[in-house]
Design a protein around this motif. Structure first.
Motif, PDB file in Angstrom:
ATOM      1  N   LEU A   1      48.644  40.024  41.194  1.00 29.68           N
ATOM      2  CA  LEU A   1      48.348  38.595  41.315  1.00 29.68           C
ATOM      3  C   LEU A   1      48.252  38.189  42.782  1.00 29.68           C
ATOM      4  O   LEU A   1      47.285  37.547  43.199  1.00 29.68           O
ATOM      5  CB  LEU A   1      49.442  37.754  40.643  1.00 29.68           C
ATOM      6  CG  LEU A   1      49.495  37.652  39.121  1.00 29.68           C
ATOM      7  CD1 LEU A   1      50.043  38.932  38.503  1.00 29.68           C
ATOM      8  CD2 LEU A   1      50.374  36.479  38.715  1.00 29.68           C
ATOM      9  N   THR A   2      49.270  38.563  43.555  1.00 34.47           N
ATOM     10  CA  THR A   2      49.285  38.165  44.959  1.00 34.47           C
ATOM     11  C   THR A   2      48.191  38.877  45.746  1.00 34.47           C
ATOM     12  O   THR A   2      47.632  38.317  46.689  1.00 34.47           O
ATOM     13  CB  THR A   2      50.660  38.456  45.579  1.00 34.47           C
ATOM     14  OG1 THR A   2      51.042  39.816  45.304  1.00 34.47           O
ATOM     15  CG2 THR A   2      51.719  37.530  45.001  1.00 34.47           C
ATOM     16  N   ARG A   3      47.870  40.096  45.345  1.00 34.26           N
ATOM     17  CA  ARG A   3      46.774  40.806  46.008  1.00 34.26           C
ATOM     18  C   ARG A   3      45.468  40.045  45.848  1.00 34.26           C
ATOM     19  O   ARG A   3      44.705  39.881  46.806  1.00 34.26           O
ATOM     20  CB  ARG A   3      46.637  42.217  45.442  1.00 34.26           C
ATOM     21  CG  ARG A   3      45.473  42.999  46.027  1.00 34.26           C
ATOM     22  CD  ARG A   3      45.322  44.360  45.379  1.00 34.26           C
ATOM     23  NE  ARG A   3      44.975  44.270  43.967  1.00 34.26           N
ATOM     24  CZ  ARG A   3      44.828  45.327  43.160  1.00 34.26           C
ATOM     25  NH1 ARG A   3      45.020  46.544  43.635  1.00 34.26           N
ATOM     26  NH2 ARG A   3      44.510  45.173  41.883  1.00 34.26           N
ATOM     27  N   LYS A   4      45.185  39.607  44.639  1.00 33.96           N
ATOM     28  CA  LYS A   4      43.919  38.899  44.386  1.00 33.96           C
ATOM     29  C   LYS A   4      43.823  37.617  45.213  1.00 33.96           C
ATOM     30  O   LYS A   4      42.734  37.205  45.640  1.00 33.96           O
ATOM     31  CB  LYS A   4      43.825  38.563  42.885  1.00 33.96           C
ATOM     32  CG  LYS A   4      42.459  38.028  42.453  1.00 33.96           C
ATOM     33  CD  LYS A   4      41.436  39.137  42.379  1.00 33.96           C
ATOM     34  CE  LYS A   4      40.018  38.608  42.213  1.00 33.96           C
ATOM     35  NZ  LYS A   4      39.801  37.946  40.928  1.00 33.96           N
ATOM     36  N   ILE A   5      44.958  37.000  45.474  1.00 34.10           N
ATOM     37  CA  ILE A   5      44.975  35.737  46.215  1.00 34.10           C
ATOM     38  C   ILE A   5      44.831  35.960  47.717  1.00 34.10           C
ATOM     39  O   ILE A   5      44.080  35.238  48.397  1.00 34.10           O
ATOM     40  CB  ILE A   5      46.269  34.960  45.906  1.00 34.10           C
ATOM     41  CG1 ILE A   5      46.283  34.521  44.428  1.00 34.10           C
ATOM     42  CG2 ILE A   5      46.422  33.749  46.831  1.00 34.10           C
ATOM     43  CD1 ILE A   5      47.623  34.000  43.950  1.00 34.10           C
ATOM     44  N   PHE A   6      45.542  36.965  48.262  1.00 39.67           N
ATOM     45  CA  PHE A   6      45.618  37.106  49.718  1.00 39.67           C
ATOM     46  C   PHE A   6      44.620  38.102  50.313  1.00 39.67           C
ATOM     47  O   PHE A   6      44.406  38.095  51.523  1.00 39.67           O
ATOM     48  CB  PHE A   6      47.038  37.509  50.130  1.00 39.67           C
ATOM     49  CG  PHE A   6      48.049  36.418  49.931  1.00 39.67           C
ATOM     50  CD1 PHE A   6      48.026  35.290  50.727  1.00 39.67           C
ATOM     51  CD2 PHE A   6      49.019  36.522  48.938  1.00 39.67           C
ATOM     52  CE1 PHE A   6      48.956  34.270  50.551  1.00 39.67           C
ATOM     53  CE2 PHE A   6      49.949  35.512  48.749  1.00 39.67           C
ATOM     54  CZ  PHE A   6      49.912  34.372  49.559  1.00 39.67           C
ATOM     55  N   ILE A   7      44.006  38.953  49.500  1.00 40.39           N
ATOM     56  CA  ILE A   7      43.111  39.971  50.048  1.00 40.39           C
ATOM     57  C   ILE A   7      41.925  39.373  50.827  1.00 40.39           C
ATOM     58  O   ILE A   7      41.481  39.971  51.816  1.00 40.39           O
ATOM     59  CB  ILE A   7      42.614  40.928  48.927  1.00 40.39           C
ATOM     60  CG1 ILE A   7      41.993  42.206  49.527  1.00 40.39           C
ATOM     61  CG2 ILE A   7      41.633  40.236  48.012  1.00 40.39           C
ATOM     62  CD1 ILE A   7      42.995  43.191  50.029  1.00 40.39           C
ATOM     63  N   PRO A   8      41.412  38.192  50.453  1.00 42.61           N
ATOM     64  CA  PRO A   8      40.299  37.638  51.247  1.00 42.61           C
ATOM     65  C   PRO A   8      40.662  37.380  52.708  1.00 42.61           C
ATOM     66  O   PRO A   8      39.797  37.476  53.585  1.00 42.61           O
ATOM     67  CB  PRO A   8      39.963  36.326  50.523  1.00 42.61           C
ATOM     68  CG  PRO A   8      40.412  36.548  49.108  1.00 42.61           C
ATOM     69  CD  PRO A   8      41.650  37.376  49.243  1.00 42.61           C
ATOM     70  N   ILE A   9      41.921  37.068  52.982  1.00 45.56           N
ATOM     71  CA  ILE A   9      42.338  36.809  54.365  1.00 45.56           C
ATOM     72  C   ILE A   9      42.119  38.059  55.213  1.00 45.56           C
ATOM     73  O   ILE A   9      41.586  37.994  56.320  1.00 45.56           O
ATOM     74  CB  ILE A   9      43.816  36.367  54.408  1.00 45.56           C
ATOM     75  CG1 ILE A   9      44.009  35.051  53.644  1.00 45.56           C
ATOM     76  CG2 ILE A   9      44.292  36.214  55.851  1.00 45.56           C
ATOM     77  CD1 ILE A   9      45.461  34.627  53.517  1.00 45.56           C
ATOM     78  N   SER A  10      42.555  39.206  54.681  1.00 43.20           N
ATOM     79  CA  SER A  10      42.379  40.463  55.415  1.00 43.20           C
ATOM     80  C   SER A  10      40.913  40.866  55.493  1.00 43.20           C
ATOM     81  O   SER A  10      40.460  41.384  56.517  1.00 43.20           O
ATOM     82  CB  SER A  10      43.191  41.578  54.746  1.00 43.20           C
ATOM     83  OG  SER A  10      44.583  41.335  54.857  1.00 43.20           O
ATOM     84  N   ARG A  11      40.170  40.618  54.450  1.00 45.67           N
ATOM     85  CA  ARG A  11      38.759  40.987  54.450  1.00 45.67           C
ATOM     86  C   ARG A  11      37.936  40.156  55.433  1.00 45.67           C
ATOM     87  O   ARG A  11      36.887  40.589  55.900  1.00 45.67           O
ATOM     88  CB  ARG A  11      38.181  40.843  53.036  1.00 45.67           C
ATOM     89  CG  ARG A  11      38.622  41.962  52.102  1.00 45.67           C
ATOM     90  CD  ARG A  11      38.107  41.741  50.703  1.00 45.67           C
ATOM     91  NE  ARG A  11      38.281  42.926  49.882  1.00 45.67           N
ATOM     92  CZ  ARG A  11      38.100  42.944  48.566  1.00 45.67           C
ATOM     93  NH1 ARG A  11      37.740  41.844  47.926  1.00 45.67           N
ATOM     94  NH2 ARG A  11      38.279  44.060  47.875  1.00 45.67           N
ATOM     95  N   HIS A  12      38.432  38.968  55.744  1.00 38.90           N
ATOM     96  CA  HIS A  12      37.717  38.107  56.669  1.00 38.90           C
ATOM     97  C   HIS A  12      38.144  38.319  58.117  1.00 38.90           C
ATOM     98  O   HIS A  12      37.763  37.542  58.990  1.00 38.90           O
ATOM     99  CB  HIS A  12      37.893  36.642  56.275  1.00 38.90           C
ATOM    100  CG  HIS A  12      37.229  36.294  54.986  1.00 38.90           C
ATOM    101  ND1 HIS A  12      37.656  35.262  54.160  1.00 38.90           N
ATOM    102  CD2 HIS A  12      36.148  36.843  54.347  1.00 38.90           C
ATOM    103  CE1 HIS A  12      36.889  35.192  53.094  1.00 38.90           C
ATOM    104  NE2 HIS A  12      35.961  36.141  53.183  1.00 38.90           N
ATOM    105  N   GLY A  13      38.957  39.354  58.357  1.00 38.02           N
ATOM    106  CA  GLY A  13      39.268  39.718  59.729  1.00 38.02           C
ATOM    107  C   GLY A  13      40.731  39.679  60.119  1.00 38.02           C
ATOM    108  O   GLY A  13      41.153  40.397  61.033  1.00 38.02           O
ATOM    109  N   ASP A  14      41.539  38.831  59.477  1.00 35.76           N
ATOM    110  CA  ASP A  14      42.969  38.743  59.793  1.00 35.76           C
ATOM    111  C   ASP A  14      43.729  39.759  58.934  1.00 35.76           C
ATOM    112  O   ASP A  14      44.465  39.397  58.005  1.00 35.76           O
ATOM    113  CB  ASP A  14      43.487  37.328  59.544  1.00 35.76           C
ATOM    114  CG  ASP A  14      42.856  36.307  60.480  1.00 35.76           C
ATOM    115  OD1 ASP A  14      42.633  36.662  61.656  1.00 35.76           O
ATOM    116  OD2 ASP A  14      42.581  35.180  60.042  1.00 35.76           O
TER     117      ASP A  14
END
Length: 346
Positions: A302-315
């Motif tokens: 659940l938390t992966r699906k929510i936070f993974i975009p942050i890392s994918r966008h550079g952070d």
């Protein structure tokens, strides 16, 4: 032998590897693991990342090696089964009859899985990139037979939940083939399952399907069974030597298909050595993570699906840190909620 704290510490190390791996390997730039099939180019990419290290090296290492937490869980599962059903006296016959035994363990897995599965499907539906479920995919997850369906890579969602079907198969194997049987049965089973993998194409779909099922998990499972039956305490020097050699073996075995098949055994040996050699305080902290490992396993998608975009966008590390904090906090809360609920019932 393993103390209760050491078992919890092994679970802690295993779940740390798994839940970090399941985040890192989703990042496009990360070196991908050889888990179900063996691709030499992935091992070569790891060596290239090590030879030219940058800030993302920890991501590469976790992505490539983190999945080895699964064999540690299989090892501990077999270890626990032997301790409960073979070494303790006085168990009622109904506890070890085939159908009650399998029903008990299916319900244990189902109660663990269902909360995370339902919560994930809701989070998945309202976040970008929702998975398209089919009726058989859902039934396969609920009844834990999706490992046996064609193209398991695209059937099992969220991905880590393939573990529930694997464990159910190993409970069946244990009760029908290994329970109170001679060690030769476990050794023969390991040999047969190794041969079935060794003669597959390293990158083929046959090997992929096989390793989603009990055949791919028999080696660490039977290692746990045999360790529970015959394990002996070693001296500090011997333990240190065995642990270091096992870590080295896991690394170098990752570069050849046939040695890679045996790497899970050395992962388990190395993990035992680590928890035996760590300072008491460090072991206790890792053991605490082990106590919430079940909750962390079912909730981290659940938390992966929510936070993974942050890392994918550079952070990259911002998203990873938020994921770690949220996953552990959510697992801790759910674990304590379950404990209070059980105490209320009693």
């Amino acid at each position: 032998m393993l103390t209760r704290t050491e078992c919890s510490a092994m679970r802690g190390l295993a779940i740390i590897g798994i839940f970090l791996h399941n985040y890192c390997h989703w990042l496009g730039f990360a070196v991908k693991e050889n888990e179900y099939t063996f691709t030499m180019s992935k091992a070569s990419s790891l060596m290239q990342a090590i030879s030219n290290p940058d800030w993302n090296l920890p991501i590469h290492l976790i992505s490539f090696f983190g999945h080895y937490g699964v064999p540690v869980f299989l090892f501990l599962s077999a270890y626990g089964l032997v301790m409960k059903y073979e070494k303790r006296g006085g168990l009622a016959k109904k506890q070890t009859d085939v159908l009650p035994f399998l029903k008990h363990h299916y319900l244990k897995l189902f109660k663990m899985m269902i909360v995370g599965f339902v919560a994930f499907t809701m989070v998945d539906a309202i976040t970008p990139g929702a998975h398209k479920y089919h009726v058989m995919d859902i039934l396969g997850q609920l009844f834990m037979f999706n490992n046996m369906m064609p193209d398991p890579d695209h059937v099992i969602w969220p991905g880590p939940y393939w573990f529930f079907g694997l464990m159910m198969q190993l409970y069946i194997v244990y009760r029908l083939l290994l329970w109170r049987k001679g060690d030769i049965y476990a050794l023969l089973l390991v040999a047969v399952c190794w041969a079935m993998q060794a003669f597959c194409a390293p990158e083929g779909e046959m090997l992929n399907c096989i390793r989603y099922n009990f055949i791919g998990g028999v080696l660490p499972f039977c290692a746990g069974l045999l360790y529970a039956r015959h394990g002996r305490e070693l001296t500090h020097g011997v333990r240190m030597t065995v642990m270091v050699l096992s870590v080295v073996a896991v690394f170098f075995f990752s570069f050849n298909f046939h040695t890679w098949l045996w790497a899970p055994l050395f992962v388990c040996i190395a993990t035992i050595g680590i928890v035996k050699l760590l300072p008491k305080t460090a072991n206790e902290w890792i053991a605490w993570v082990g106590t919430i490992s079940a909750a962390l396993f079912v909730l981290h998608p659940l938390t992966r699906k929510i936070f993974i975009p942050i890392s994918r966008h550079g952070d990259v590390y911002t998203g990873l840190l938020l994921y770690i904090v949220a996953s552990i906090a959510l697992a801790w809360f759910y674990h304590n909620f379950k404990l209070r609920n059980e105490d209320t019932k009693h």
